[in-house]
Design an enzyme around this catalytic site. Sequence first.
Site, PDB file in Angstrom:
ATOM      1  N   LYS A 197     -18.339   1.199  -9.862  1.00  0.00           N
ATOM      2  CA  LYS A 197     -19.449   0.252 -10.045  1.00  0.00           C
ATOM      3  C   LYS A 197     -19.565  -0.729  -8.888  1.00  0.00           C
ATOM      4  O   LYS A 197     -18.637  -0.918  -8.108  1.00  0.00           O
ATOM      5  CB  LYS A 197     -19.316  -0.438 -11.409  1.00  0.00           C
ATOM      6  CG  LYS A 197     -19.688   0.545 -12.524  1.00  0.00           C
ATOM      7  CD  LYS A 197     -19.791  -0.048 -13.893  1.00  0.00           C
ATOM      8  CE  LYS A 197     -20.307   1.035 -14.859  1.00  0.00           C
ATOM      9  NZ  LYS A 197     -20.205   0.651 -16.262  1.00  0.00           N
TER      10      LYS A 197
ATOM     11  N   ARG B 256     -13.608   5.323 -18.970  1.00  0.00           N
ATOM     12  CA  ARG B 256     -14.686   6.270 -18.647  1.00  0.00           C
ATOM     13  C   ARG B 256     -14.765   6.347 -17.132  1.00  0.00           C
ATOM     14  O   ARG B 256     -15.086   5.359 -16.479  1.00  0.00           O
ATOM     15  CB  ARG B 256     -15.990   5.750 -19.243  1.00  0.00           C
ATOM     16  CG  ARG B 256     -17.196   6.624 -18.977  1.00  0.00           C
ATOM     17  CD  ARG B 256     -18.450   5.999 -19.572  1.00  0.00           C
ATOM     18  NE  ARG B 256     -19.616   6.825 -19.331  1.00  0.00           N
ATOM     19  CZ  ARG B 256     -20.309   6.821 -18.183  1.00  0.00           C
ATOM     20  NH1 ARG B 256     -19.956   6.042 -17.194  1.00  0.00           N
ATOM     21  NH2 ARG B 256     -21.351   7.623 -18.048  1.00  0.00           N
TER      22      ARG B 256
END
Length: 298
Positions: free
Chosen positions: A237, A277
């Site tokens: 991210k 995840r």
Amino acid sequence: MRGVHAPGTGNVDAVTTPGDLSAPQEGPARPEIMGVLNVTPDSFSDGGRYLDFSDAVAHGEQMGAEGADLIDVGGESTRPGADRVDPATEIGRVVDVVAALSERGLAVSIDTTRAAVAAAAIEAGASVVNDVSGGLADPDMARVVADTGVRWVLMHWRGHSADMQRLQHYENVVADVKAELEDRVEAALDSGVDRSKLILDPGLGFAKSAEHNWRLSAHLDEFVALGYPVLFGSSRKSYLGKLLEDESGKPRPVGQREAATLATSVLAFEAGVWGVRVHDVAGTADARAVWMATRRAR
Ligand code: PMM
């Protein structure tokens, strides 16, 4: 292949049932690894790579062989600013992939905010609904989850991708995200969803600044203390890209954030999360082995 057991059962030593404090707590928990499989043209990291059915299935199988406990199949990009796709397109992208992976004995979650997509994926074999809206985007989602008895990831969310950036206002991000997730839990329970089916996720990057993401990561233990399994999704991210920017202020490219992602995953294991995840399953499985060996040696 390691992906064949029901999600959650790998975590044998952890208290994964909320309120079940009599469960054995000795020995290291085995955190779950959820491998990301975006069947989309526009996801920020793997967009366009797995739109083709056979590429998607091959990648899902590969992640299963590398140690993924769950393959998270998504047909709509959630990156900030992304346009929505229509439900038929989303179903068309994911259903055959979910069926093929399920037929191969892999546990599959469906990453969707739409009840119709979740229902079609469950029919095709998915055993977990990964709902980044925590049930807010579609009023029918709770009914689908309650009727089918699958597990439900409630992620913290404040609005669709197009609106995400302007919704990043918090008094205290940790307290606010926890309170808003607890509201989603109450709504799920009121709709008849079994408490034992719920998994919570603080939703890194969703209506959050880099600073918010760091604060949530640093206080993951407070989310674990809510008594539900916690899923943590930091993989590649932009807050990691920002941290590792070069001298000219250019963020570290998406494909070069793997070591940073692994560091956040190990810190999350240490905080007691149920699972992570990630895009890089093989690396995460190695990191998990290191973390578990260290825990056993304590
Ligand atoms: N992040 C993305 C998509 N789905 N689901 C959960 N539960 N948690 C997350 O943090 C999350 C998610 C965005 O990442 P991607 O575009 O790489 O899939």
